[in-house]
Design a protein around this motif. Structure first.
Motif, short mmCIF file in Angstrom:
data_model
loop_
_atom_site.label_atom_id
_atom_site.label_comp_id
_atom_site.label_asym_id
_atom_site.label_seq_id
_atom_site.Cartn_x
_atom_site.Cartn_y
_atom_site.Cartn_z
N GLU A 12 0.70 -1.25 -0.05
CA GLU A 12 -0.04 0.00 0.02
C GLU A 12 0.82 1.38 0.00
OE1 GLU A 12 -3.86 1.79 2.26
OE2 GLU A 12 -2.91 0.11 3.13
N CYS A 13 2.06 1.07 0.75
CA CYS A 13 2.74 2.28 0.63
C CYS A 13 3.25 2.58 -0.65
CB CYS A 13 3.87 2.04 1.74
SG CYS A 13 3.52 2.05 3.55
N GLN A 14 3.72 1.57 -1.33
CA GLN A 14 4.38 1.99 -2.73
C GLN A 14 3.37 2.31 -3.58
OE1 GLN A 14 5.74 -2.03 -3.63
NE2 GLN A 14 7.86 -1.70 -2.44
N ILE A 57 -2.25 0.95 14.03
CA ILE A 57 -1.52 2.17 14.28
C ILE A 57 -0.77 2.58 12.88
CG2 ILE A 57 0.29 3.28 15.11
CD1 ILE A 57 -0.49 2.54 17.87
N LEU A 58 -0.21 1.65 12.30
CA LEU A 58 0.60 1.68 10.77
C LEU A 58 -0.50 1.99 9.81
CD1 LEU A 58 3.14 1.28 9.65
CD2 LEU A 58 2.95 -0.90 9.23
N SER A 59 -1.75 1.52 9.73
CA SER A 59 -2.66 1.94 8.78
C SER A 59 -3.10 3.44 9.23
CB SER A 59 -3.90 0.98 8.96
OG SER A 59 -4.94 1.37 8.34
N ARG A 77 -0.95 -8.34 16.17
CA ARG A 77 -0.87 -7.97 14.81
C ARG A 77 -1.91 -6.95 14.44
NH1 ARG A 77 1.28 -11.28 10.69
NH2 ARG A 77 0.95 -13.00 12.22
N MET A 78 -3.25 -7.25 15.11
CA MET A 78 -4.24 -6.21 14.83
C MET A 78 -3.87 -4.72 15.32
SD MET A 78 -7.86 -8.07 15.03
CE MET A 78 -7.63 -8.87 16.47
N ALA A 134 -2.83 9.03 6.94
CA ALA A 134 -2.33 10.44 7.05
C ALA A 134 -1.64 11.14 6.26
CB ALA A 134 -1.26 10.48 8.51
N LEU A 135 -0.71 10.12 5.26
CA LEU A 135 0.17 10.50 4.26
C LEU A 135 -0.50 10.50 2.80
CD1 LEU A 135 3.31 9.00 5.67
CD2 LEU A 135 2.67 11.45 5.58
#
Length: 252
Positions: free
Chosen positions: A122-124, A154-156, A148-149, A161-162
Motif C-alpha cells: 500500500e505504501c508503494q 496504528i500503521l494503517s 498484529r491487529m 495520514a500520508l
C-alpha cells in the motif's frame, strides 16, 4: 429548585448519574459494534473471497500468456492484499467474539516484518517511504493475532495520514529493547495530531476521518491493555504524529 451550591449531595448524584449514563452508553455502543461488525465482516468477506479467486485465475492466465513481470507482480499483489484482508477479518471476528486468547512467546521483530510486508504494498502504491529499524531477539508473551491487529491499526493510520499528502511521505518504524521493556515507535510525516484529538484518540467510534468507523485505535488500546502494554501519542518534531507502544519483555 436548589442549586449545586445549596445541595452538594444533588451535585454528587448528578455527576455520578452522568458517569453511569456514559458507562451504559459505552456498553450499548459496544454491543452494537459487535452486531455491526458481524454483519459487516460477513458482507465484506464475500467480495474479498471473490477478488481472491479472480486474482488466482488472472495470475494463471497471465503466466500462460507470458505477460510481463510487472503485470504478473501487480496481479500477485492483488492476491496478497486480499489474503491479508481476509485474514484480518478472521482475526477481528475472533477478537469480537471473545475467543480464548492463544498465549505464546512472540518475536516482535518477526511479527513486524510480516506486518511490514503487507503494508509495503500500500505504501508503494501511495508513494510512501516505509523504513524499519528492528533490533533482534525482542521477545514477549501474548496473542499473536491480537498484537498484529494492534500494530496494524496504528500503521494503517500512518498510511492514511500520508495518502494524498503534499511534501515528503515517510513512515519510520523502530523497535528496540530497554532492560525489561520493548519499545515500538511508529512515526509519520503527516499533519500530526490536532488539539481536538486530545483525550479522545482511544474512544470507541471517535474519528476525524470520513468513511471510518473509529474502531482502530480503540481496538488497539483494548488489546494493549490486555497485554499489560501501553500506548502514547504525540506530535513528532517537525511534523507528523508519533505513537509509542511499550511492551513487557520476556527475558527467560
Amino acid at each position: 429548585m436548589p442549586t449545586f451550591e445549596q445541595n452538594p449531595n444533588l451535585e454528587t448524584y448528578l455527576r455520578n448519574d452522568d458517569q453511569l449514563f456514559k458507562v451504559l452508553l459505552a456498553a450499548y455502543r459496544g454491543n452494537q459494534v459487535g452486531l455491526m461488525s458481524s454483519l459487516l465482516m460477513h458482507d465484506v468477506n464475500q467480495p474479498l473471497v471473490a477478488i481472491r479467486l479472480n486474482a488466482e485465475l488472472l495470475i494463471h492466465r497471465l503466466h500462460q500468456e507470458g505477460a510481463s513481470d510487472l503485470t504478473q507482480k501487480i496481479a500477485k499483489n492483488i492476491l496478497t492484499i486480499s489474503d491479508g484482508a481476509i485474514d484480518l477479518l478472521a482475526r477481528l471476528r475472533g477478537f469480537l467474539s471473545f475467543k480464548k486468547d492463544v498465549i505464546k512467546r512472540i518475536d516482535l521483530g518477526a511479527l513486524l516484518e510480516d506486518i511490514g510486508a503487507i503494508a509495503m504494498i500500500e505504501c508503494q502504491a501511495n508513494q510512501i517511504q516505509l523504513q524499519f529499524n528492528i533490533a533482534p531477539n525482542l521477545i514477549m508473551v501474548g496473542d499473536t493475532d491480537q498484537l498484529r491487529m494492534a500494530v496494524s491499526a496504528i500503521l494503517s493510520n500512518a498510511v492514511d495520514a500520508l495518502r494524498g499528502a503534499q511534501g515528503p511521505r515517510n513512515i519510520f518504524v523502530q523497535l528496540e529493547g530497554d532492560g525489561q521493556l520493548i519499545r515500538l515507535r511508529i512515526c509519520d510525516s503527516g499533519a500530526g495530531l490536532s488539539a481536538s484529538d486530545n483525550g479522545h484518540l482511544y474512544e470507541m467510534l471517535y474519528t476525524t476521518k470520513s468513511g471510518h468507523f473509529g474502531l482502530g485505535l480503540w481496538l488497539c488500546k483494548s488489546i494493549l491493555d490486555n497485554h499489560q502494554a501501553t500506548v502514547t501519542a504525540s506530535n513528532a518534531e517537525g511534523s507528523g504524529a508519533c505513537f509509542m507502544l511499550t511492551f513487557p519483555r520476556c527475558l527467560d
